[in-house]
Write a protein that holds these residues in place. Structure first.
Motif, PDB file in Angstrom:
ATOM      1  N   VAL A 312      23.454  13.539  -6.428  1.00 53.80           N
ATOM      2  CA  VAL A 312      22.558  13.652  -5.272  1.00 53.80           C
ATOM      3  C   VAL A 312      21.171  14.119  -5.720  1.00 53.80           C
ATOM      4  CG1 VAL A 312      22.121  14.845  -3.091  1.00 53.80           C
ATOM      5  CG2 VAL A 312      24.418  14.012  -3.620  1.00 53.80           C
ATOM      6  N   ASN A 313      21.132  15.049  -6.667  1.00 53.63           N
ATOM      7  CA  ASN A 313      19.835  15.514  -7.188  1.00 53.63           C
ATOM      8  C   ASN A 313      19.060  14.363  -7.833  1.00 53.63           C
ATOM      9  OD1 ASN A 313      20.365  18.133  -6.362  1.00 53.63           O
ATOM     10  ND2 ASN A 313      21.167  18.785  -8.357  1.00 53.63           N
ATOM     11  N   THR A 314      19.771  13.533  -8.584  1.00 49.91           N
ATOM     12  CA  THR A 314      19.128  12.371  -9.223  1.00 49.91           C
ATOM     13  C   THR A 314      18.663  11.382  -8.172  1.00 49.91           C
ATOM     14  OG1 THR A 314      20.518  12.622 -11.201  1.00 49.91           O
ATOM     15  CG2 THR A 314      19.448  10.488 -10.869  1.00 49.91           C
ATOM     16  N   GLN A 315      19.497  11.160  -7.151  1.00 51.45           N
ATOM     17  CA  GLN A 315      19.098  10.270  -6.057  1.00 51.45           C
ATOM     18  C   GLN A 315      17.790  10.742  -5.435  1.00 51.45           C
ATOM     19  OE1 GLN A 315      22.393  10.383  -3.355  1.00 51.45           O
ATOM     20  NE2 GLN A 315      23.602   8.859  -4.477  1.00 51.45           N
ATOM     21  N   ASN A 316      17.703  12.035  -5.171  1.00 48.99           N
ATOM     22  CA  ASN A 316      16.508  12.575  -4.512  1.00 48.99           C
ATOM     23  C   ASN A 316      15.275  12.499  -5.408  1.00 48.99           C
ATOM     24  OD1 ASN A 316      17.843  13.151  -2.125  1.00 48.99           O
ATOM     25  ND2 ASN A 316      18.413  15.211  -2.774  1.00 48.99           N
ATOM     26  N   THR A 317      15.456  12.672  -6.704  1.00 50.54           N
ATOM     27  CA  THR A 317      14.337  12.538  -7.642  1.00 50.54           C
ATOM     28  C   THR A 317      13.790  11.113  -7.612  1.00 50.54           C
ATOM     29  OG1 THR A 317      15.204  14.260  -9.112  1.00 50.54           O
ATOM     30  CG2 THR A 317      13.648  12.695 -10.073  1.00 50.54           C
ATOM     31  N   LEU A 318      14.694  10.154  -7.616  1.00 49.50           N
ATOM     32  CA  LEU A 318      14.280   8.751  -7.585  1.00 49.50           C
ATOM     33  C   LEU A 318      13.661   8.385  -6.240  1.00 49.50           C
ATOM     34  CD1 LEU A 318      17.392   7.144  -9.351  1.00 49.50           C
ATOM     35  CD2 LEU A 318      15.151   7.603 -10.364  1.00 49.50           C
ATOM     36  N   ARG A 319      14.247   8.875  -5.180  1.00 51.26           N
ATOM     37  CA  ARG A 319      13.743   8.564  -3.848  1.00 51.26           C
ATOM     38  C   ARG A 319      12.346   9.174  -3.635  1.00 51.26           C
ATOM     39  NH1 ARG A 319      17.117   6.309  -0.224  1.00 51.26           N
ATOM     40  NH2 ARG A 319      16.016   7.212   1.549  1.00 51.26           N
ATOM     41  N   GLY A 323       8.764   7.467  -2.720  1.00 55.41           N
ATOM     42  CA  GLY A 323       8.196   7.841  -1.428  1.00 55.41           C
ATOM     43  C   GLY A 323       9.184   7.746  -0.290  1.00 55.41           C
ATOM     44  N   LEU A 324      10.482   7.923  -0.585  1.00 51.68           N
ATOM     45  CA  LEU A 324      11.529   7.849   0.430  1.00 51.68           C
ATOM     46  C   LEU A 324      12.048   9.240   0.751  1.00 51.68           C
ATOM     47  CD1 LEU A 324      13.508   4.843  -1.129  1.00 51.68           C
ATOM     48  CD2 LEU A 324      11.774   4.738   0.673  1.00 51.68           C
ATOM     49  N   THR A 325      12.711   9.383   1.872  1.00 53.36           N
ATOM     50  CA  THR A 325      13.270  10.674   2.266  1.00 53.36           C
ATOM     51  C   THR A 325      14.487  11.000   1.415  1.00 53.36           C
ATOM     52  OG1 THR A 325      14.619   9.605   3.965  1.00 53.36           O
ATOM     53  CG2 THR A 325      12.464  10.469   4.635  1.00 53.36           C
ATOM     54  N   ASP A 326      14.875  12.284   1.392  1.00 47.91           N
ATOM     55  CA  ASP A 326      16.007  12.714   0.577  1.00 47.91           C
ATOM     56  C   ASP A 326      17.306  12.066   1.022  1.00 47.91           C
ATOM     57  OD1 ASP A 326      14.370  14.252  -0.915  1.00 47.91           O
ATOM     58  OD2 ASP A 326      15.102  16.192  -0.169  1.00 47.91           O
ATOM     59  N   SER A 327      18.250  11.985   0.068  1.00 48.48           N
ATOM     60  CA  SER A 327      19.585  11.472   0.365  1.00 48.48           C
ATOM     61  C   SER A 327      20.374  12.489   1.167  1.00 48.48           C
ATOM     62  CB  SER A 327      20.347  11.185  -0.925  1.00 48.48           C
ATOM     63  OG  SER A 327      19.844  10.045  -1.569  1.00 48.48           O
ATOM     64  N   ASP A 328      21.297  11.992   1.983  1.00 51.52           N
ATOM     65  CA  ASP A 328      22.264  12.844   2.664  1.00 51.52           C
ATOM     66  C   ASP A 328      23.434  13.039   1.703  1.00 51.52           C
ATOM     67  OD1 ASP A 328      24.217  13.996   4.174  1.00 51.52           O
ATOM     68  OD2 ASP A 328      23.994  12.656   5.891  1.00 51.52           O
ATOM     69  N   PRO A 329      23.757  14.279   1.318  1.00 47.25           N
ATOM     70  CA  PRO A 329      24.848  14.515   0.364  1.00 47.25           C
ATOM     71  C   PRO A 329      26.153  13.846   0.767  1.00 47.25           C
ATOM     72  CG  PRO A 329      23.633  16.547   0.753  1.00 47.25           C
ATOM     73  CD  PRO A 329      23.107  15.541   1.739  1.00 47.25           C
ATOM     74  N   SER A 330      26.371  13.671   2.063  1.00 44.55           N
ATOM     75  CA  SER A 330      27.619  13.061   2.523  1.00 44.55           C
ATOM     76  C   SER A 330      27.678  11.582   2.204  1.00 44.55           C
ATOM     77  CB  SER A 330      27.772  13.251   4.036  1.00 44.55           C
ATOM     78  OG  SER A 330      26.725  12.582   4.740  1.00 44.55           O
ATOM     79  N   ASN A 331      26.517  10.983   1.815  1.00 38.57           N
ATOM     80  CA  ASN A 331      26.496   9.555   1.511  1.00 38.57           C
ATOM     81  C   ASN A 331      26.733   9.272   0.036  1.00 38.57           C
ATOM     82  OD1 ASN A 331      25.963   8.835   4.139  1.00 38.57           O
ATOM     83  ND2 ASN A 331      23.732   8.888   3.860  1.00 38.57           N
ATOM     84  N   ALA A 332      26.888  10.323  -0.774  1.00 34.96           N
ATOM     85  CA  ALA A 332      27.095  10.115  -2.209  1.00 34.96           C
ATOM     86  C   ALA A 332      28.386   9.347  -2.437  1.00 34.96           C
ATOM     87  CB  ALA A 332      27.155  11.458  -2.931  1.00 34.96           C
TER      88      ALA A 332
END
Length: 361
Positions: A312-319, A323-332
């Motif tokens: 999830v941390n990596t997803q959020n770094t990429l997002r 310029g995208l909003t953070d990932s929802d941890p439940s979607n991992a």
């Protein structure tokens, strides 16, 4: 006396004017030849881009995008897919495993790049077959689009563009640049592109040719998939650095030929030109990322199980880079699913022929 004195001066002045004219003509010719070469390169680049363009791929945009991106103004992502479609494998380009997966996210405002290496044995849900398996198998199951769908599902980021290249393309690109500098971590006696153990390297910083760079990028016998990914990132950065240098200008024709002959992409020539902004000032700022996880042999088959929190941390770094909003941890992605139901026939009824491979080349 006057005529006698003026004679030599006229002769000297005449020689000076002649020298200036020749000098100016040479300058004009140099400028014209440079312009002509630049024009020729542009035409050759367009030809190479047209050859590389994947006309058979109907994927217009990522399903995670509302509209198609414009690389001149938008933040975009590019997936590099390295495949082994050698004759020895007898699988063909559309049924080969992906030997390397690297996702680059480009921020248009900062002109920065975040480069993520995805371990080939990462345990991931593959939408094409409907169950979890090694991510390297996605390409063998359903080609480029199956790989893209798997990466998007795992990282929760859109994949806007892709470059799928085989071993020949990698070798030719490095050779076209007269080699790249890389730090070899240990003595290497490795397989070449034809699976013959002919590449021998000593440890240390050195210039590698295409065959040597490929061997360094592929090997993982002496360390791990993570270290393998780090080496691939290092080599890709070395290629970008060499390609963006002024000294490589005269090598672009060979580079373009390598690109056009052994690569497929969904990027048009005009879209490619948009990315020149990232390298026109030299090497862009590239930050390398890694997916953290653990080795797993609980089923007798080797998998790399991703750490969900770190994912999830990596997803959020990429997002954030896009310029995208953070990932929802439940979607991992759920990589804790029962391996027995995901490693064999699977819910789709597709029989996997790849689960017998262990941690092999």
């Amino acid at each position: 006396m006057t005529n006698f004195r003026m004679g030599p001066r006229k002769k000297k002045t005449s020689k000076k004017r002649l020298f200036l004219r020749v000098f100016l003509i040479l300058i004009v010719l140099m400028v014209a030849s440079t312009g002509a070469y630049a024009y020729w390169l542009t035409k050759k680049a367009e030809e190479a881009a047209n050859n590389a363009y994947d006309k058979d791929n109907t994927r217009i945009k990522s399903e995670l995008r509302e509209t198609q991106v414009e690389p001149m103004t938008d933040n975009v992502s590019i997936l590099f897919i390295g495949i082994d479609d050698s004759e020895k494998r007898e699988q063909g380009s559309n049924h080969s495993r992906s030997d390397a997966l690297l996702l680059a996210t480009l921020n248009n405002k900062t002109k920065s790049v975040k480069l993520l290496s995805i371990p080939r044995d990462s345990y991931a849900y593959i939408p094409y077959v409907g169950y979890q398996d090694k991510i390297t198998h996605a390409h063998a199951f359903g080609g480029t689009n199956a790989t893209i769908d798997t990466v998007e599902n795992m990282l929760n980021v859109p994949v806007d563009y892709y470059y799928r290249l085989n071993f020949d393309a990698f070798i030719e690109i490095v050779d076209a640049l007269d080699g790249v500098q890389a730090d070899v971590p240990y003595a290497l006696h490795e397989l070449d592109e034809n699976d013959k153990r002919t590449v021998n390297l000593k440890p240390g910083l050195q210039t590698l040719n295409g065959r040597e760079a490929l061997a360094l990028a592929r090997t993982r016998k002496q360390d791990s998939d993570i270290k393998r990914g780090e080496r691939q990132q290092m080599i890709l950065e070395a290629i970008l650095k060499k390609a963006s240098s002024v000294t490589s200008f005269t090598k672009y024709d060979d580079l373009l030929a390598a690109v056009g002959n052994n690569m497929k992409t969904n990027m048009t020539f005009n879209e490619m030109k948009s990315f020149f902004e990232y390298i026109k000032g030299g090497m862009p700022n590239v930050e390398s990322l890694a997916l953290k996880g653990d080795d797993d042999m609980s089923t007798g088959i080797y998998y790399y199980k991703l750490n969900e929190t770190e994912l999830v941390n990596t997803q959020n770094t990429l997002r954030k880079q896009l310029g995208l909003t953070d990932s929802d941890p439940s979607n991992a992605q759920d990589s804790t699913a029962d391996t027995n139901s995901s490693g064999g026939s699977g819910g789709s009824g597709y029989k996997s022929n790849y689960n017998s491979d262990n941690k092999s080349q």
